[in-house]
Motif scaffolding. Sequence first.
Motif, PDB file in Angstrom:
ATOM      1  N   ILE B   9       0.868  -1.179   0.000  1.00 29.44           N
ATOM      2  CA  ILE B   9       0.000   0.000   0.000  1.00 29.44           C
ATOM      3  C   ILE B   9       0.902   1.224   0.000  1.00 29.44           C
ATOM      4  O   ILE B   9       1.712   1.407   0.913  1.00 29.44           O
ATOM      5  CB  ILE B   9      -0.931   0.016   1.218  1.00 29.44           C
ATOM      6  CG1 ILE B   9      -1.676  -1.313   1.328  1.00 29.44           C
ATOM      7  CG2 ILE B   9      -1.901   1.171   1.116  1.00 29.44           C
ATOM      8  CD1 ILE B   9      -2.601  -1.393   2.506  1.00 29.44           C
ATOM      9  N   ARG B  46      -7.822   2.873  -3.017  1.00 28.53           N
ATOM     10  CA  ARG B  46      -8.954   2.325  -2.258  1.00 28.53           C
ATOM     11  C   ARG B  46      -9.048   3.012  -0.920  1.00 28.53           C
ATOM     12  O   ARG B  46      -8.066   3.534  -0.407  1.00 28.53           O
ATOM     13  CB  ARG B  46      -8.714   0.837  -1.990  1.00 28.53           C
ATOM     14  CG  ARG B  46      -9.138  -0.070  -3.090  1.00 28.53           C
ATOM     15  CD  ARG B  46      -8.857  -1.478  -2.663  1.00 28.53           C
ATOM     16  NE  ARG B  46      -9.817  -1.882  -1.666  1.00 28.53           N
ATOM     17  CZ  ARG B  46     -10.617  -2.934  -1.802  1.00 28.53           C
ATOM     18  NH1 ARG B  46     -10.517  -3.678  -2.863  1.00 28.53           N
ATOM     19  NH2 ARG B  46     -11.478  -3.255  -0.885  1.00 28.53           N
ATOM     20  N   LYS B  47     -10.229   2.965  -0.362  1.00 30.91           N
ATOM     21  CA  LYS B  47     -10.395   3.452   1.006  1.00 30.91           C
ATOM     22  C   LYS B  47      -9.885   2.371   1.946  1.00 30.91           C
ATOM     23  O   LYS B  47     -10.188   1.193   1.775  1.00 30.91           O
ATOM     24  CB  LYS B  47     -11.879   3.709   1.257  1.00 30.91           C
ATOM     25  CG  LYS B  47     -12.107   4.693   2.352  1.00 30.91           C
ATOM     26  CD  LYS B  47     -13.552   5.166   2.346  1.00 30.91           C
ATOM     27  CE  LYS B  47     -13.841   5.851   3.656  1.00 30.91           C
ATOM     28  NZ  LYS B  47     -14.635   5.051   4.573  1.00 30.91           N
ATOM     29  N   LEU B  48      -9.088   2.777   2.919  1.00 31.31           N
ATOM     30  CA  LEU B  48      -8.581   1.818   3.883  1.00 31.31           C
ATOM     31  C   LEU B  48      -9.663   1.525   4.921  1.00 31.31           C
ATOM     32  O   LEU B  48     -10.498   2.379   5.219  1.00 31.31           O
ATOM     33  CB  LEU B  48      -7.341   2.382   4.588  1.00 31.31           C
ATOM     34  CG  LEU B  48      -6.144   2.729   3.702  1.00 31.31           C
ATOM     35  CD1 LEU B  48      -5.078   3.427   4.522  1.00 31.31           C
ATOM     36  CD2 LEU B  48      -5.568   1.479   3.073  1.00 31.31           C
ATOM     37  N   ALA B  49      -9.622   0.303   5.436  1.00 31.24           N
ATOM     38  CA  ALA B  49     -10.623  -0.086   6.430  1.00 31.24           C
ATOM     39  C   ALA B  49     -10.414   0.682   7.733  1.00 31.24           C
ATOM     40  O   ALA B  49     -11.341   0.860   8.507  1.00 31.24           O
ATOM     41  CB  ALA B  49     -10.560  -1.579   6.678  1.00 31.24           C
ATOM     42  N   TYR B  50      -9.184   1.105   7.969  1.00 35.78           N
ATOM     43  CA  TYR B  50      -8.874   1.915   9.151  1.00 35.78           C
ATOM     44  C   TYR B  50      -7.703   2.803   8.772  1.00 35.78           C
ATOM     45  O   TYR B  50      -6.905   2.439   7.918  1.00 35.78           O
ATOM     46  CB  TYR B  50      -8.519   1.024  10.350  1.00 35.78           C
ATOM     47  CG  TYR B  50      -7.515  -0.051  10.028  1.00 35.78           C
ATOM     48  CD1 TYR B  50      -6.149   0.207  10.122  1.00 35.78           C
ATOM     49  CD2 TYR B  50      -7.907  -1.307   9.607  1.00 35.78           C
ATOM     50  CE1 TYR B  50      -5.221  -0.767   9.828  1.00 35.78           C
ATOM     51  CE2 TYR B  50      -6.998  -2.289   9.301  1.00 35.78           C
ATOM     52  CZ  TYR B  50      -5.653  -2.016   9.424  1.00 35.78           C
ATOM     53  OH  TYR B  50      -4.741  -2.978   9.117  1.00 35.78           O
ATOM     54  N   PRO B  51      -7.623   4.003   9.372  1.00 34.34           N
ATOM     55  CA  PRO B  51      -6.540   4.902   8.967  1.00 34.34           C
ATOM     56  C   PRO B  51      -5.167   4.351   9.358  1.00 34.34           C
ATOM     57  O   PRO B  51      -4.996   3.820  10.448  1.00 34.34           O
ATOM     58  CB  PRO B  51      -6.843   6.202   9.716  1.00 34.34           C
ATOM     59  CG  PRO B  51      -7.816   5.838  10.776  1.00 34.34           C
ATOM     60  CD  PRO B  51      -8.536   4.619  10.338  1.00 34.34           C
ATOM     61  N   ILE B  52      -4.218   4.446   8.424  1.00 30.49           N
ATOM     62  CA  ILE B  52      -2.837   4.071   8.699  1.00 30.49           C
ATOM     63  C   ILE B  52      -2.006   5.337   8.587  1.00 30.49           C
ATOM     64  O   ILE B  52      -2.032   5.993   7.549  1.00 30.49           O
ATOM     65  CB  ILE B  52      -2.322   3.023   7.697  1.00 30.49           C
ATOM     66  CG1 ILE B  52      -3.208   1.782   7.699  1.00 30.49           C
ATOM     67  CG2 ILE B  52      -0.892   2.644   8.009  1.00 30.49           C
ATOM     68  CD1 ILE B  52      -2.829   0.759   6.662  1.00 30.49           C
ATOM     69  N   TYR B  60      -3.251   0.454  -3.671  1.00 30.99           N
ATOM     70  CA  TYR B  60      -2.939  -0.970  -3.517  1.00 30.99           C
ATOM     71  C   TYR B  60      -2.263  -1.499  -4.763  1.00 30.99           C
ATOM     72  O   TYR B  60      -2.671  -1.185  -5.875  1.00 30.99           O
ATOM     73  CB  TYR B  60      -4.220  -1.780  -3.284  1.00 30.99           C
ATOM     74  CG  TYR B  60      -4.758  -1.711  -1.886  1.00 30.99           C
ATOM     75  CD1 TYR B  60      -5.313  -0.541  -1.399  1.00 30.99           C
ATOM     76  CD2 TYR B  60      -4.726  -2.823  -1.061  1.00 30.99           C
ATOM     77  CE1 TYR B  60      -5.827  -0.484  -0.123  1.00 30.99           C
ATOM     78  CE2 TYR B  60      -5.239  -2.767   0.220  1.00 30.99           C
ATOM     79  CZ  TYR B  60      -5.787  -1.596   0.683  1.00 30.99           C
ATOM     80  OH  TYR B  60      -6.293  -1.549   1.945  1.00 30.99           O
TER      81      TYR B  60
END
Lengths: 87, 147
Positions: B9, B46-52, B60
Amino acid sequence: MPEKRKYKKRYCKYCEAKVDFMDYKDAGALRFSLSERYKIMPRRLTGNCKRHQDMISIVIKRARAAALVPYTVTRKQVVVAPFENLK
Amino acid sequence: MRNYENLVIVKPTLTAEEIQAHVKAIEEVITSNGGEIIATSPMGMRKLAYPIEKNERGYYHVIYSSIAPSAITEIERRFRINEDLLRFVTIKYDTNREIAAFNGMVEKAKKAAEVPAKVETPAVEEAPTEAPAVETAAPVATEAAAE
């Protein structure tokens, strides 16, 4: 008189579809074994067999590491980020 | 040599060219360590499932390759140094069943890489068909409004 069965007969959805391999990148397919809060659903609720439950739990954990599936959903996030990410 | 899949990512704040340059650099890390890239498949932004690292989105990119198992630690070390890499996931495909799935995914990725040239023409055809649909819908709406 035999005791009446309380629940439907359980069957493994993945055995039915003859799934040999699950791809962690296909997050939509993992939906079935995830709860609303993205917890891994227990076998007693989904009816998955042991073999496929082991597979799916590994795959879900991989998807979590890759930020495809959330680890947890808090009250705030429940409203903000429902299912749009899993399509 | 063993089959591996690397999902990386890349930071979304970079421009498109910079992202491509980074992806190339990542692929080079693998090739320079004796790995052989079999196929790649960009999953895109893509939208991440949680912020990194406070990033809500990420680029991706999946790389299918065969790498010597001993080189993996070095490749991952290089990935960790790279600050524009938000996350990487390395998956090993070892058993017969997994290798079969791996080959299937490689073929899919190769096909997807070939397709874009072909897809462009149907996409153009689709656009006009959509336009009349909107036109037909519009009069109905106006009629309903008139009534």
